[in-house]
Design an enzyme around this catalytic site. Structure first.
Site, PDB file in Angstrom:
ATOM      1  N   GLU A 261       0.830  -1.202   0.000  1.00  0.00           N
ATOM      2  CA  GLU A 261       0.000   0.000   0.000  1.00  0.00           C
ATOM      3  C   GLU A 261       0.868   1.256   0.000  1.00  0.00           C
ATOM      4  O   GLU A 261       0.550   2.250  -0.655  1.00  0.00           O
ATOM      5  CB  GLU A 261      -0.921   0.001   1.224  1.00  0.00           C
ATOM      6  CG  GLU A 261      -1.994  -1.072   1.186  1.00  0.00           C
ATOM      7  CD  GLU A 261      -2.993  -0.830   0.074  1.00  0.00           C
ATOM      8  OE1 GLU A 261      -3.637   0.231   0.046  1.00  0.00           O
ATOM      9  OE2 GLU A 261      -3.127  -1.717  -0.798  1.00  0.00           O
ATOM     10  N   TRP A 264       2.152   1.929  -3.452  1.00  0.00           N
ATOM     11  CA  TRP A 264       1.157   2.387  -4.424  1.00  0.00           C
ATOM     12  C   TRP A 264       1.363   3.854  -4.774  1.00  0.00           C
ATOM     13  O   TRP A 264       1.150   4.281  -5.902  1.00  0.00           O
ATOM     14  CB  TRP A 264      -0.244   2.139  -3.866  1.00  0.00           C
ATOM     15  CG  TRP A 264      -1.364   2.600  -4.757  1.00  0.00           C
ATOM     16  CD1 TRP A 264      -2.071   3.767  -4.652  1.00  0.00           C
ATOM     17  CD2 TRP A 264      -1.919   1.908  -5.887  1.00  0.00           C
ATOM     18  NE1 TRP A 264      -3.026   3.841  -5.634  1.00  0.00           N
ATOM     19  CE2 TRP A 264      -2.954   2.717  -6.407  1.00  0.00           C
ATOM     20  CE3 TRP A 264      -1.634   0.687  -6.504  1.00  0.00           C
ATOM     21  CZ2 TRP A 264      -3.718   2.341  -7.518  1.00  0.00           C
ATOM     22  CZ3 TRP A 264      -2.389   0.306  -7.611  1.00  0.00           C
ATOM     23  CH2 TRP A 264      -3.411   1.128  -8.105  1.00  0.00           C
ATOM     24  N   TRP A 292     -22.211   8.856 -19.878  1.00  0.00           N
ATOM     25  CA  TRP A 292     -22.470   9.286 -18.510  1.00  0.00           C
ATOM     26  C   TRP A 292     -23.796  10.039 -18.439  1.00  0.00           C
ATOM     27  O   TRP A 292     -24.183  10.754 -19.361  1.00  0.00           O
ATOM     28  CB  TRP A 292     -21.352  10.201 -18.014  1.00  0.00           C
ATOM     29  CG  TRP A 292     -19.989   9.594 -17.978  1.00  0.00           C
ATOM     30  CD1 TRP A 292     -18.919   9.947 -18.747  1.00  0.00           C
ATOM     31  CD2 TRP A 292     -19.521   8.546 -17.120  1.00  0.00           C
ATOM     32  NE1 TRP A 292     -17.814   9.191 -18.433  1.00  0.00           N
ATOM     33  CE2 TRP A 292     -18.151   8.313 -17.430  1.00  0.00           C
ATOM     34  CE3 TRP A 292     -20.114   7.769 -16.125  1.00  0.00           C
ATOM     35  CZ2 TRP A 292     -17.390   7.356 -16.787  1.00  0.00           C
ATOM     36  CZ3 TRP A 292     -19.359   6.811 -15.482  1.00  0.00           C
ATOM     37  CH2 TRP A 292     -18.017   6.616 -15.809  1.00  0.00           C
ATOM     38  N   ASN A 330     -10.436   3.428   3.746  1.00  0.00           N
ATOM     39  CA  ASN A 330     -10.040   3.014   2.396  1.00  0.00           C
ATOM     40  C   ASN A 330     -11.066   2.099   1.728  1.00  0.00           C
ATOM     41  O   ASN A 330     -11.411   2.277   0.553  1.00  0.00           O
ATOM     42  CB  ASN A 330      -8.683   2.313   2.444  1.00  0.00           C
ATOM     43  CG  ASN A 330      -8.211   1.892   1.066  1.00  0.00           C
ATOM     44  OD1 ASN A 330      -7.974   2.727   0.204  1.00  0.00           O
ATOM     45  ND2 ASN A 330      -8.081   0.589   0.831  1.00  0.00           N
ATOM     46  N   TRP A 348     -16.699   9.722 -13.387  1.00  0.00           N
ATOM     47  CA  TRP A 348     -15.748   9.591 -12.280  1.00  0.00           C
ATOM     48  C   TRP A 348     -15.074  10.909 -11.941  1.00  0.00           C
ATOM     49  O   TRP A 348     -14.667  11.137 -10.799  1.00  0.00           O
ATOM     50  CB  TRP A 348     -14.692   8.532 -12.600  1.00  0.00           C
ATOM     51  CG  TRP A 348     -13.844   8.800 -13.822  1.00  0.00           C
ATOM     52  CD1 TRP A 348     -14.083   8.370 -15.098  1.00  0.00           C
ATOM     53  CD2 TRP A 348     -12.621   9.545 -13.895  1.00  0.00           C
ATOM     54  NE1 TRP A 348     -13.089   8.800 -15.956  1.00  0.00           N
ATOM     55  CE2 TRP A 348     -12.173   9.517 -15.235  1.00  0.00           C
ATOM     56  CE3 TRP A 348     -11.853  10.232 -12.940  1.00  0.00           C
ATOM     57  CZ2 TRP A 348     -11.002  10.151 -15.669  1.00  0.00           C
ATOM     58  CZ3 TRP A 348     -10.688  10.865 -13.362  1.00  0.00           C
ATOM     59  CH2 TRP A 348     -10.274  10.817 -14.707  1.00  0.00           C
ATOM     60  N   TRP A 371      -9.469   6.709  -8.707  1.00  0.00           N
ATOM     61  CA  TRP A 371     -10.786   6.875  -9.308  1.00  0.00           C
ATOM     62  C   TRP A 371     -10.890   6.109 -10.623  1.00  0.00           C
ATOM     63  O   TRP A 371     -11.906   5.478 -10.910  1.00  0.00           O
ATOM     64  CB  TRP A 371     -11.104   8.358  -9.506  1.00  0.00           C
ATOM     65  CG  TRP A 371     -11.800   8.909  -8.297  1.00  0.00           C
ATOM     66  CD1 TRP A 371     -11.241   9.593  -7.255  1.00  0.00           C
ATOM     67  CD2 TRP A 371     -13.190   8.785  -7.979  1.00  0.00           C
ATOM     68  NE1 TRP A 371     -12.191   9.895  -6.310  1.00  0.00           N
ATOM     69  CE2 TRP A 371     -13.395   9.420  -6.729  1.00  0.00           C
ATOM     70  CE3 TRP A 371     -14.274   8.209  -8.623  1.00  0.00           C
ATOM     71  CZ2 TRP A 371     -14.655   9.483  -6.121  1.00  0.00           C
ATOM     72  CZ3 TRP A 371     -15.532   8.272  -8.018  1.00  0.00           C
ATOM     73  CH2 TRP A 371     -15.710   8.904  -6.789  1.00  0.00           C
TER      74      TRP A 371
END
Length: 453
Positions: A261, A264, A292, A330, A348, A371
Site C-alpha cells: 500500500e 502504491w 455518462w 479506504n 468519475w 478513481w
C-alpha cells in the site's frame, strides 16, 4: 559569509530524512521558503481540506525550524517568479528541493533550470528508476511492485541535521494568518479535531503501526475498527518519508500488504509522469464513448451522494465521514466511488473533484489513479462491468458500528438490518429511501459499458 541557498519546500515539510535540507545545510546558510502558488496548478490548486491541513503543518514546521535557530519564509505567488526574485534579493546561489511529479510541479522545476538542485526523498525509490524491461514506466501495479520490491529495502532514513546555518540577513516573510487557509464563515472543520498535522504526529503514527502491522491485511478492510495507519495526509504533505515508514515496521512480522500500500504512491506518480493529464483523461480512450448521465436528475443524484443521502447506509456513512473529518476509510472509498460511477452512472471526474476538495490527503497521482481504477477507465483498473454491491460489502466487512456512528438516523437500528433498513422494513422516516435500486443501477451500468465497447 558563504552564499546562502534557498530550500524550496512543497510537500516535504519535515526535518527528519529531508535530503534537500541536508544538502542545503552542508553547502552553507539556508533560507527555507514555502510558496503558496495557486496559479500554476490551475483547477488542481489545493482544496479546502488540504488548506486546513497546510495551515497547521506550516505552523508546526515553522516552530521546528525555530528550535534549530532557523525560520520559515512564506511568500505567495507564482513559484518560479517568487524564487527568482528571492535569489536576487538574498544573493542565494542555488535552490535545493525534493523532486515532485505533479505536472505543474515538473513545469516549475524545468523553468528554474540549472538554478535548481533536485533531490529524491518522497518515494521508496526514484520513480524514473523503476522501469519495465523495455525501459518505460509500469502501467500495471503488480508488475511494478515486483520490480520495486527487488530494489528494496530502501536506505536508512537520515537524521535531523544538528544545525541549520542561518543567513546573515533574513528576507521578509508573509504572515500565515493572512493567507486565510482556515474556514471561518462557516467553520466546517470542527470535526477535524482528531487530526494533528506535523512531523511529530507522523512519527508517532508510524511507530503505532508497527505492533499491528501483521493484522493490517484483514483489519484495513473493517471500517468499524479503522485498522489503517492514518498516515496518508502525513505522507502527502511530506511530514514523514516513505522509507521512514517502511523501516518503522521492521521486525514486526509480515508487513508485505502494508508495504504494498505504501508503494502504491510510487506507482501512481509513475503513471502521471508518463500521462500528466490522467486526472482529466480516461486511461483507456474507448471509455470516451461511455454515456455518462447528465441533467437535473443526475445533478440531484450527485448532490445526494455528496451529502450522504443515497439510502445506502455504507455509502452515506462514508460520505458523511469525509465531510466531517476530511478523510474516509479506504474500503469505504472504493464502495462510495463505485456507487457514484456504476449505480448512478455519473462521470468519475465529478467524484474525483469532490474528493480533491474534501480529503486532507488528496494527492494528484493517488486520487486520479484510484478513481480510474474503480471506474474501470484506467490503464490498470477493474473491468467496468465489475460492480461493487454496497449492501453486501457492508455486511461482509462488518460495517454496522461504522454506520451507526456516521448516520445517526440509524443509530438505534440493531443487528444486520442496519446494512439495509429499507429491505428489512425498519427504515426510520428521517433516513432517505434508496435513490436507485441495486439491480436497476447495475443493469444500467452494464448497458453503458456495452455501449462504450
Amino acid at each position: 559569509m558563504t552564499t546562502p541557498s534557498l530550500l524550496w519546500l512543497r510537500q516535504d515539510l519535515r526535518l527528519h530524512d529531508q535530503p534537500a535540507l541536508i544538502a542545503a545545510a552542508h553547502a552553507g546558510p539556508v533560507i527555507p521558503i514555502y510558496v503558496l502558488d495557486d496559479d500554476a496548478p490551475g483547477k488542481w490548486k489545493m482544496g479546502g481540506a488540504q488548506r486546513w491541513w497546510l495551515h497547521h503543518t506550516l505552523d508546526a514546521f515553522g516552530t521546528s525550524l525555530a528550535d534549530k535557530g532557523s525560520r520559515l519564509i512564506l511568500r505567495r505567488g507564482d513559484a518560479v517568479e517568487v524564487l527568482t526574485a528571492l535569489m536576487e534579493e538574498t544573493g542565494a546561489g542555488q535552490v535545493h528541493a525534493i523532486r515532485h511529479y505533479e505536472p505543474w510541479s515538473r513545469k516549475a522545476e524545468a523553468a528554474l533550470g540549472d538554478r535548481l538542485c533536485l533531490h529524491d526523498g518522497n518515494h521508496l525509490a526514484r520513480v524514473e528508476d523503476v522501469k519495465t524491461g523495455s525501459g518505460g514506466q509500469f502501467k500495471v501495479y503488480s508488475s511494478f511492485w515486483k520490480a520495486l520490491n527487488q530494489m528494496m529495502p530502501p536506505g536508512e532514513p537520515e537524521p535531523v541535521p544538528r544545525t541549520i546555518p542561518a543567513p546573515s540577513k533574513w528576507p521578509k516573510s508573509e504572515k500565515l494568518a493572512d493567507w486565510d487557509l482556515l474556514p471561518t464563515k462557516p467553520d466546517w472543520s470542527t470535526g477535524f479535531k482528531d487530526w494533528t498535522p506535523g512531523q511529530a504526529q507522523a512519527l508517532k503514527n508510524a511507530k503505532a503501526m508497527a505492533p499491528i502491522v501483521e493484522a493490517y491485511d484483514v483489519d484495513r478492510n473493517l471500517p468499524s475498527i479503522e485498522g489503517t495507519s492514518r498516515l496518508s495526509p502525513h505522507l502527502h504533505f511530506g511530514e514523514i518519508s516513505p522509507r521512514t515508514v517502511w523501516h518503522a515496521v521492521d521486525g514486526h512480522g509480515d508487513a508485505t500488504t502494508f508495504r504494498k500500500e505504501l508503494a502504491w504512491r510510487d506507482f501512481t506518480d509513475g503513471v502521471v509522469l508518463t500521462m500528466p493529464d490522467y486526472g482529466d483523461t480516461n486511461g483507456r480512450p474507448k471509455f470516451d464513448k461511455l454515456p455518462w448521465r447528465s441533467g437535473k436528475a443526475a445533478d440531484a443524484d450527485l448532490k445526494a451522494w455528496q451529502e450522504g443521502r443515497t439510502g445506502y447506509p455504507i455509502v452515506d456513512a462514508g460520505m458523511r465521514q469525509l465531510w466531517a473529518t476530511g478523510w474516509m476509510h479506504n474500503r469505504v472509498r472504493m464502495i462510495t466511488a463505485s456507487f457514484l460511477v456504476k449505480h448512478l452512472l455519473i462521470d468519475w471526474r465529478e467524484g474525483e473533484r469532490w474528493f480533491w476538495d474534501c480529503l486532507v490527503d488528496a494527492n494528484y497521482g493517488n486520487n486520479s489513479v484510484n478513481w480510474q481504477w474503480v471506474a474501470g477507465t484506467g490503464v490498470d483498473s477493474n473491468m467496468f462491468g465489475r460492480i461493487m454491491a454496497p449492501l453486501s460489502q457492508s455486511e461482509k466487512f462488518d460495517a454496522g458500528d461504522y454506520i451507526r456512528e456516521w448516520v445517526p438516523e440509524l443509530a438505534k437500528v440493531t443487528g444486520d438490518a442496519v446494512h439495509d433498513p429499507e429491505e428489512s422494513g425498519c427504515r426510520p422516516k428521517a433516513y432517505p429511501a434508496k435513490i436507485v435500486g441495486h439491480r436497476e443501477g447495475r443493469e444500467r451500468a452494464i448497458e453503458a459499458g456495452r455501449h462504450a465497447r
